[in-house]
Write a protein that holds these residues in place. Sequence first.
Motif, PDB file in Angstrom:
ATOM      1  N   ALA A 221      30.969  18.558   1.204  1.00 35.04           N
ATOM      2  CA  ALA A 221      32.132  18.202   0.392  1.00 35.04           C
ATOM      3  C   ALA A 221      33.238  17.617   1.260  1.00 35.04           C
ATOM      4  CB  ALA A 221      32.639  19.425  -0.372  1.00 35.04           C
ATOM      5  N   GLY A 222      33.411  18.173   2.460  1.00 36.45           N
ATOM      6  CA  GLY A 222      34.416  17.651   3.381  1.00 36.45           C
ATOM      7  C   GLY A 222      34.116  16.232   3.820  1.00 36.45           C
ATOM      8  N   ARG A 224      32.318  14.092   2.042  1.00 37.08           N
ATOM      9  CA  ARG A 224      32.510  13.242   0.859  1.00 37.08           C
ATOM     10  C   ARG A 224      33.989  12.927   0.634  1.00 37.08           C
ATOM     11  NH1 ARG A 224      28.581  12.488  -3.149  1.00 37.08           N
ATOM     12  NH2 ARG A 224      30.244  12.476  -4.706  1.00 37.08           N
ATOM     13  N   ARG A 225      34.856  13.879   0.974  1.00 36.90           N
ATOM     14  CA  ARG A 225      36.304  13.647   0.848  1.00 36.90           C
ATOM     15  C   ARG A 225      36.825  12.698   1.921  1.00 36.90           C
ATOM     16  NH1 ARG A 225      36.410  19.321  -0.019  1.00 36.90           N
ATOM     17  NH2 ARG A 225      37.028  19.604   2.167  1.00 36.90           N
ATOM     18  N   GLY A 227      37.175  13.577   5.241  1.00 43.81           N
ATOM     19  CA  GLY A 227      37.961  14.282   6.236  1.00 43.81           C
ATOM     20  C   GLY A 227      37.679  13.849   7.665  1.00 43.81           C
TER      21      GLY A 227
END
Length: 247
Positions: A221-222, A224-225, A227
């Motif tokens: 998820a990180g 995909r964001r 980061g």
Amino acid sequence: MSTILVTGGTGTLGTLVVARLRDQGHEVRVLSRHAPDHPVDLRDGRGLDAAMAGAEVVVHCASSPRGAGKGDDVAAGHLIAAARRAGTVRNTVYISIVGVDAVPLGYYRTKLKVERMLEDSGLGVTILRTTQFHDLVAQVVEKAAKLPVVPLPAGVRVQPIAVGEVAQRLAELAGPAPSGRVADMGGPEIRTLQELGRAYLAASGRGRRVVPLPLAGKAYAGFRRGGHLTPSQAVGRLTFAEFLAQH
């Protein structure tokens, strides 16, 4: 000119850092487990005091992504202790990764821990975070290409940078005056892993199908964001396409 110790000096990045520092006229000590002059395993620290004696600058490139970087913090502890005992080290330059404080990946957490250990060490410190190297993207795609189709994480963008450009920046930072946390260094363009995978396969003459692979977990998820990206610091020059043309 300074006496500079380069850890991981026989690795992909370290070899280039050593060459650039020597071109500048510095005395460079190459430290790694397989180095002929200073064969030191930082995980136990034996031989480190002799390698460190009289060094004014340390460039810390040694790292192992395997096992979430397990042992990198131990190695950093030995390096910090040896630098304190030497009493001559004015600047310790550390190569880190963009997003170590934003993407909860085990290896990134270890890199962040090492950053903090250095910042709390009382030594003069310079920390440079960069995005992933072109070489790493190529390795990821090559590994995935062992399957009949090529699965790559869905929705993940990357900002790859040339390892030679990072080596040059580290050599510039390896002066006697520490700079603290310097501006991040990112590649010149942000592309999806699928796009880069197709480009790599085309360049290597393989007409394989790239399949987006949804994953789970906080680290994914990180990524995909985004980061691990630094669009405001896209200072690299060599694109992935140009990297492929050279290789």
